[in-house]
Write a protein that holds these residues in place. Sequence first.
Motif, short mmCIF file in Angstrom:
data_model
loop_
_atom_site.label_atom_id
_atom_site.label_comp_id
_atom_site.label_asym_id
_atom_site.label_seq_id
_atom_site.Cartn_x
_atom_site.Cartn_y
_atom_site.Cartn_z
N THR A 14 44.89 11.26 56.14
CA THR A 14 44.89 12.06 57.35
C THR A 14 43.72 13.03 57.37
N ASN A 15 43.17 13.19 58.56
CA ASN A 15 41.99 14.00 58.84
C ASN A 15 42.28 15.48 58.58
N MET A 16 41.25 16.26 58.37
CA MET A 16 41.46 17.64 57.92
C MET A 16 40.21 18.47 58.17
N ALA A 17 40.31 19.76 57.91
CA ALA A 17 39.16 20.64 57.95
C ALA A 17 38.24 20.34 56.78
N LYS A 18 36.95 20.46 57.03
CA LYS A 18 35.96 20.22 55.98
C LYS A 18 36.27 21.06 54.75
N LEU A 19 36.47 20.36 53.61
CA LEU A 19 36.73 21.02 52.33
C LEU A 19 37.87 22.03 52.42
N THR A 20 38.84 21.75 53.28
CA THR A 20 40.06 22.55 53.49
C THR A 20 39.78 23.97 53.96
N GLY A 21 38.61 24.21 54.57
CA GLY A 21 38.17 25.58 54.79
C GLY A 21 38.30 26.11 56.19
N ASP A 22 39.32 25.72 56.96
CA ASP A 22 39.40 26.22 58.34
C ASP A 22 40.84 26.15 58.83
N TYR A 23 41.14 26.97 59.83
CA TYR A 23 42.43 26.92 60.53
C TYR A 23 42.41 25.93 61.68
N GLN A 24 41.35 25.15 61.82
CA GLN A 24 41.32 23.99 62.68
C GLN A 24 40.95 22.80 61.79
N SER A 25 40.89 21.61 62.38
CA SER A 25 40.59 20.43 61.58
C SER A 25 39.33 19.76 62.11
N HIS A 26 38.19 20.41 61.82
CA HIS A 26 36.87 19.88 62.11
C HIS A 26 36.23 19.47 60.79
N SER A 27 35.43 18.42 60.81
CA SER A 27 34.77 17.99 59.58
C SER A 27 33.39 17.45 59.86
N ASP A 28 32.68 17.11 58.79
CA ASP A 28 31.36 16.51 58.92
C ASP A 28 31.42 15.06 59.37
N LEU A 29 32.53 14.39 59.12
CA LEU A 29 32.58 12.94 59.18
C LEU A 29 33.38 12.35 60.32
N PHE A 30 34.39 13.06 60.78
CA PHE A 30 35.33 12.48 61.73
C PHE A 30 35.48 13.38 62.96
N PRO A 31 35.91 12.82 64.08
CA PRO A 31 36.13 13.67 65.26
C PRO A 31 37.22 14.71 64.99
N GLN A 32 37.17 15.81 65.74
CA GLN A 32 38.18 16.86 65.57
C GLN A 32 39.57 16.31 65.84
N VAL A 33 40.55 16.85 65.14
CA VAL A 33 41.94 16.45 65.36
C VAL A 33 42.49 17.22 66.55
N ASN A 34 43.21 16.52 67.42
CA ASN A 34 43.81 17.13 68.59
C ASN A 34 45.31 17.27 68.42
N ASN A 35 45.87 18.27 69.08
CA ASN A 35 47.31 18.54 68.99
C ASN A 35 48.07 17.58 69.90
N PRO A 36 49.08 16.88 69.39
CA PRO A 36 49.82 15.94 70.24
C PRO A 36 50.51 16.58 71.44
N TRP A 37 50.79 17.88 71.38
CA TRP A 37 51.44 18.57 72.49
C TRP A 37 50.45 18.92 73.60
N ASN A 38 49.19 19.08 73.25
CA ASN A 38 48.14 19.39 74.22
C ASN A 38 46.81 19.07 73.55
N LEU A 39 46.16 18.01 74.03
CA LEU A 39 44.94 17.54 73.38
C LEU A 39 43.81 18.56 73.42
#
Length: 495
Positions: A123-148
């Motif tokens: 499962t996708n995640m924040a780069k090196l676990t360092g954020d309260y969102q899930s953005h990374s160098d490699l994959f698109p940002q993760v969106n919330n299933p309740w509101n993209l």
Amino acid sequence: MSDLVFTPAYQLAQMIRDRTVSAVEVLDAYLEQIVKCNSQLNAICTLDEERARQRAREADEALTRGENWGILHGVPVTIKDAFETAGLRTTAGYKTLKDYIPKTDATVVARLRASGAIVMGKTNMAKLTGDYQSHSDLFPQVNNPWNLECTPGGSSGGTAAAITAGLSPLDIGSDIAGSIRQPSHFCGVYGLKPTDRRVSTAGHIPEVPGMSHCIRQMLVAGPIARSIEDLRLCFSLIVGADPRQPEVPPIPLDSPNYKSLSNLRIAWIDELNLYPVARSIKSAMQAVAQKLSNAGIKIEQWIPKYDFELAWQVYYTVATYNLIYSLPLDFSYIRESLAFLLREATQGDRALRQLSNVPKIGLSTFLNPNLKGYYAALTQRDRFIAEMDAELEPWDALTCPVAMTPAFTHRLQGEAVVIDGRKVPYQMASGAYTKPFSLTGHPVVVIPVGYTPDGLPIGMQIVGKRWREMELLAIAQEINKVVGNFQHPPGYSDD
């Protein structure tokens, strides 16, 4: 299909053992859901479909021979991409690791496999676990299933989003500042942050492979799921001493007292004056207290005698010392970190920025690290642990918000979060209520307890005594009967 993908893992395991459904059928249902939904969520970053299908066939064949691999025989699971998986790409969202294929499993992964679980992906995640969102160098940002348009949180955002949308029945997250708890709150699922050093984090990134083991405090591994039962089952499988990480003590699982509702004594916080929460969260916490009181639980509004402002500062000092030698210092990482610190230092309510003071605390430690400062911070941490132990002693559990805010819209790391018209510093908005219990290492269960007027989930922390996770889970289950309930978002099932 939809019934299977929203069935708790413990029930799927029983169904597979009873031969009412095959492991292949369960895996197919999840793979179909991933094909249907993952393109808009980006929750799954790596699939191991071929090996998972082979393993599911072997699981079914084993049952025909009377063989049982364990309690999760044939159940497909996903794993946060921070944990190494043998033969399967593990990136931690960091470009340098884009082709990294570990030779061994992280301890928690090995223990799930030993119980019969089938790892179908990461499962996708924040780069090196360092954020309260899930953005990374490699994959698109993760969106919330309740509101993209909103984040599912971080760093375990892909984990929580996958569980919420029926892409996986069970996953392992990690938490050093709220990375299990905040995504569980933002997505409306259940999460367990165990006691510090209760579960091995051997094979977790960071540290980046090849670096020394530097993160010695506050980092924990724990499950995210759609039920308390699954949290309990998963925790019982991954807990325990590990030769790869000698600091994890061989403490046996505790035996809960299984108190009735009327015998529970629960402390309750709807907000701290230092960290005013969104009106919707405060209302939800008040509604929880009323429901629990009506159910016969002794619940009392109470704030521990604990210096939350100083605890915030000590948390960041200890965290900086833990992370300073475990993270890469390449140019792009330094540039991104400085941009984050600039936004954190300049955005949001001025009084709250001064209270938060993250850039000053972190930079002063980063630029002048020394053993004396590290040991002084650990000594302060010891005092906070003892104080919280003493404060919680009269209570069976403490309930409080997870964050000042529900899920917020995607933004740059460090950009202020607007809460009821007030701009709140980024780190404080998500971490004000999680970091105190990261600092002290107390176990926490998050359960979903309501929704905002916009339909976003609201979770609640249930804090227990250190080393008493099974007791905490039993208490959480009783509370959950009154106020908790997982609901999947609209549009993710055939119902």
